[in-house]
Design a protein around this motif. Sequence first.
Motif, PDB file in Angstrom:
ATOM      1  N   VAL A 125      46.751  35.271  53.101  1.00 44.15           N
ATOM      2  CA  VAL A 125      45.608  34.820  53.886  1.00 44.15           C
ATOM      3  C   VAL A 125      44.788  33.920  52.977  1.00 44.15           C
ATOM      4  O   VAL A 125      44.414  34.326  51.874  1.00 44.15           O
ATOM      5  N   VAL A 126      44.510  32.694  53.432  1.00 44.58           N
ATOM      6  CA  VAL A 126      43.797  31.724  52.602  1.00 44.58           C
ATOM      7  C   VAL A 126      42.543  31.264  53.341  1.00 44.58           C
ATOM      8  O   VAL A 126      42.628  30.699  54.437  1.00 44.58           O
ATOM      9  N   SER A 127      41.379  31.542  52.759  1.00 45.86           N
ATOM     10  CA  SER A 127      40.101  31.220  53.413  1.00 45.86           C
ATOM     11  C   SER A 127      40.127  31.714  54.856  1.00 45.86           C
ATOM     12  O   SER A 127      39.733  31.008  55.777  1.00 45.86           O
ATOM     13  N   GLY A 128      40.585  32.914  55.023  1.00 46.55           N
ATOM     14  CA  GLY A 128      40.923  33.396  56.348  1.00 46.55           C
ATOM     15  C   GLY A 128      39.758  33.915  57.168  1.00 46.55           C
ATOM     16  O   GLY A 128      38.792  34.463  56.646  1.00 46.55           O
ATOM     17  N   SER A 129      39.910  33.752  58.476  1.00 49.64           N
ATOM     18  CA  SER A 129      39.055  34.476  59.397  1.00 49.64           C
ATOM     19  C   SER A 129      39.386  35.963  59.265  1.00 49.64           C
ATOM     20  O   SER A 129      40.435  36.342  58.746  1.00 49.64           O
ATOM     21  N   ASP A 130      38.486  36.802  59.713  1.00 45.32           N
ATOM     22  CA  ASP A 130      38.652  38.242  59.627  1.00 45.32           C
ATOM     23  C   ASP A 130      38.548  38.792  61.051  1.00 45.32           C
ATOM     24  O   ASP A 130      38.406  38.018  62.012  1.00 45.32           O
ATOM     25  N   ALA A 262      47.179  45.112  49.784  1.00 45.61           N
ATOM     26  CA  ALA A 262      46.463  43.857  49.558  1.00 45.61           C
ATOM     27  C   ALA A 262      46.053  43.660  48.101  1.00 45.61           C
ATOM     28  O   ALA A 262      45.699  44.612  47.405  1.00 45.61           O
ATOM     29  N   THR A 263      46.081  42.398  47.689  1.00 50.92           N
ATOM     30  CA  THR A 263      45.481  41.948  46.436  1.00 50.92           C
ATOM     31  C   THR A 263      44.514  40.825  46.779  1.00 50.92           C
ATOM     32  O   THR A 263      44.908  39.835  47.409  1.00 50.92           O
ATOM     33  N   ARG A 264      43.255  40.993  46.391  1.00 52.46           N
ATOM     34  CA  ARG A 264      42.237  39.976  46.684  1.00 52.46           C
ATOM     35  C   ARG A 264      42.072  39.050  45.490  1.00 52.46           C
ATOM     36  O   ARG A 264      41.899  39.505  44.362  1.00 52.46           O
ATOM     37  N   HIS A 265      42.148  37.746  45.749  1.00 52.84           N
ATOM     38  CA  HIS A 265      41.958  36.726  44.727  1.00 52.84           C
ATOM     39  C   HIS A 265      40.668  35.983  45.066  1.00 52.84           C
ATOM     40  O   HIS A 265      40.635  35.195  46.015  1.00 52.84           O
ATOM     41  N   LEU A 266      39.605  36.232  44.349  1.00 53.16           N
ATOM     42  CA  LEU A 266      38.316  35.596  44.590  1.00 53.16           C
ATOM     43  C   LEU A 266      38.064  34.581  43.480  1.00 53.16           C
ATOM     44  O   LEU A 266      37.899  34.952  42.310  1.00 53.16           O
ATOM     45  N   LEU A 267      38.062  33.294  43.846  1.00 52.63           N
ATOM     46  CA  LEU A 267      37.945  32.213  42.869  1.00 52.63           C
ATOM     47  C   LEU A 267      36.502  31.718  42.838  1.00 52.63           C
ATOM     48  O   LEU A 267      35.990  31.206  43.830  1.00 52.63           O
ATOM     49  N   PRO A 268      35.818  31.852  41.712  1.00 59.93           N
ATOM     50  CA  PRO A 268      34.375  31.654  41.681  1.00 59.93           C
ATOM     51  C   PRO A 268      33.897  30.232  41.951  1.00 59.93           C
ATOM     52  O   PRO A 268      32.867  30.042  42.572  1.00 59.93           O
ATOM     53  N   ALA A 269      34.623  29.225  41.512  1.00 69.03           N
ATOM     54  CA  ALA A 269      34.128  27.849  41.628  1.00 69.03           C
ATOM     55  C   ALA A 269      34.799  27.079  42.759  1.00 69.03           C
ATOM     56  O   ALA A 269      34.814  25.846  42.764  1.00 69.03           O
ATOM     57  N   VAL A 270      35.348  27.786  43.730  1.00 73.12           N
ATOM     58  CA  VAL A 270      36.174  27.182  44.772  1.00 73.12           C
ATOM     59  C   VAL A 270      35.534  27.434  46.130  1.00 73.12           C
ATOM     60  O   VAL A 270      34.868  28.449  46.340  1.00 73.12           O
ATOM     61  N   GLY A 272      36.190  26.558  50.682  1.00 69.79           N
ATOM     62  CA  GLY A 272      37.157  26.934  51.718  1.00 69.79           C
ATOM     63  C   GLY A 272      38.439  26.138  51.743  1.00 69.79           C
ATOM     64  O   GLY A 272      39.405  26.536  52.391  1.00 69.79           O
ATOM     65  N   SER A 273      38.474  24.997  51.036  1.00 70.68           N
ATOM     66  CA  SER A 273      39.655  24.124  51.096  1.00 70.68           C
ATOM     67  C   SER A 273      40.713  24.510  50.070  1.00 70.68           C
ATOM     68  O   SER A 273      41.589  23.708  49.743  1.00 70.68           O
ATOM     69  N   LEU A 274      40.691  25.733  49.592  1.00 70.20           N
ATOM     70  CA  LEU A 274      41.577  26.106  48.474  1.00 70.20           C
ATOM     71  C   LEU A 274      43.054  26.090  48.841  1.00 70.20           C
ATOM     72  O   LEU A 274      43.905  26.083  47.954  1.00 70.20           O
ATOM     73  N   LEU A 275      43.390  26.052  50.144  1.00 70.12           N
ATOM     74  CA  LEU A 275      44.802  25.909  50.516  1.00 70.12           C
ATOM     75  C   LEU A 275      45.381  24.647  49.905  1.00 70.12           C
ATOM     76  O   LEU A 275      46.558  24.620  49.539  1.00 70.12           O
ATOM     77  N   TRP A 276      44.571  23.612  49.776  1.00 71.99           N
ATOM     78  CA  TRP A 276      45.032  22.331  49.224  1.00 71.99           C
ATOM     79  C   TRP A 276      44.673  22.181  47.758  1.00 71.99           C
ATOM     80  O   TRP A 276      45.417  21.547  47.017  1.00 71.99           O
ATOM     81  N   THR A 277      43.571  22.748  47.308  1.00 70.04           N
ATOM     82  CA  THR A 277      43.201  22.602  45.899  1.00 70.04           C
ATOM     83  C   THR A 277      43.953  23.575  44.999  1.00 70.04           C
ATOM     84  O   THR A 277      44.079  23.334  43.796  1.00 70.04           O
TER      85      THR A 277
END
Length: 291
Positions: A125-130, A262-270, A272-277
Amino acid sequence: MDYGVREPARLGRTQLLDGRRLGWAEWGPADGTPVLLCPGAATSRWLGFGGGVVDSTGIRLISVDRPGLGASDPAPGRTLTSWAADIRHLIQDRALRAPSAVGFSQGAPFALALAANGLVNAVAVVSGSDELAHPRFTYTLTPQVRDMVDAVAADPDAAEASFASFGRADTLWDLITTTSPEADRAVYTEPVFQHAFRRAMDEAFSQSPAGYARDTVLAMDRWPFDPADIAVPADLWYGQQDTSPVHSPDLGESLAQMIPTATRHLLPAVAGSLLWTHAEAVLRTLVAHVR
């Protein structure tokens, strides 16, 4: 900046048992490790990701239009359960051995539905709705999103008609570019990316706004599956700078607690567009589970 958007290597449509057809686009080697992409809201198969990664990693990325969007025939009244049934047939028809799935933004519940129904071996799940209608979010939704959730709960047919009256590619593009943080706007308005994004949106509405409206009803309603039943590895990717009110209000924290794998990956400087970045990290982590 190259955000990994490329022309599809292959395009096609698969006929389902009831005669409907699902449209899809593929990137990467035809014999690669299959990864199904559930795109975000109001987009279509044309917008892929990881174009600079899929060949070198041996990934066969397959983006599928949901019914009523792009090249997929409508299925009025469809559900997350019927979506899983459609993909079950697609997997069998196209001999997609041991696929995994990625759900971006509003595509997240569609990808999780595949995992809950045992159709994929791993899910990201990337920048996913819940599950925005879940009681755990009663007091944390923005007023606009709360109104949408309440409207679906009170009268889903009327809500769907309302979403259809709003659904236009130009309207949603303006909403995205005016409300996104600068980190996301820089991605979305980069000329090559913007062209791909706008084309995907235009195709999503090529039949009518009905597909978008149905997607939105399903995103604002309760899920017909229990996340606790997901038994395959689930990576939840969120950027701490993501400000979208329709993504997970707690950036996947409570969802990660509900999914035992589940494993949660929380990227501090990112944002919602992280699917591409961060496409390479998402894809390499995902396929490591199934290889």
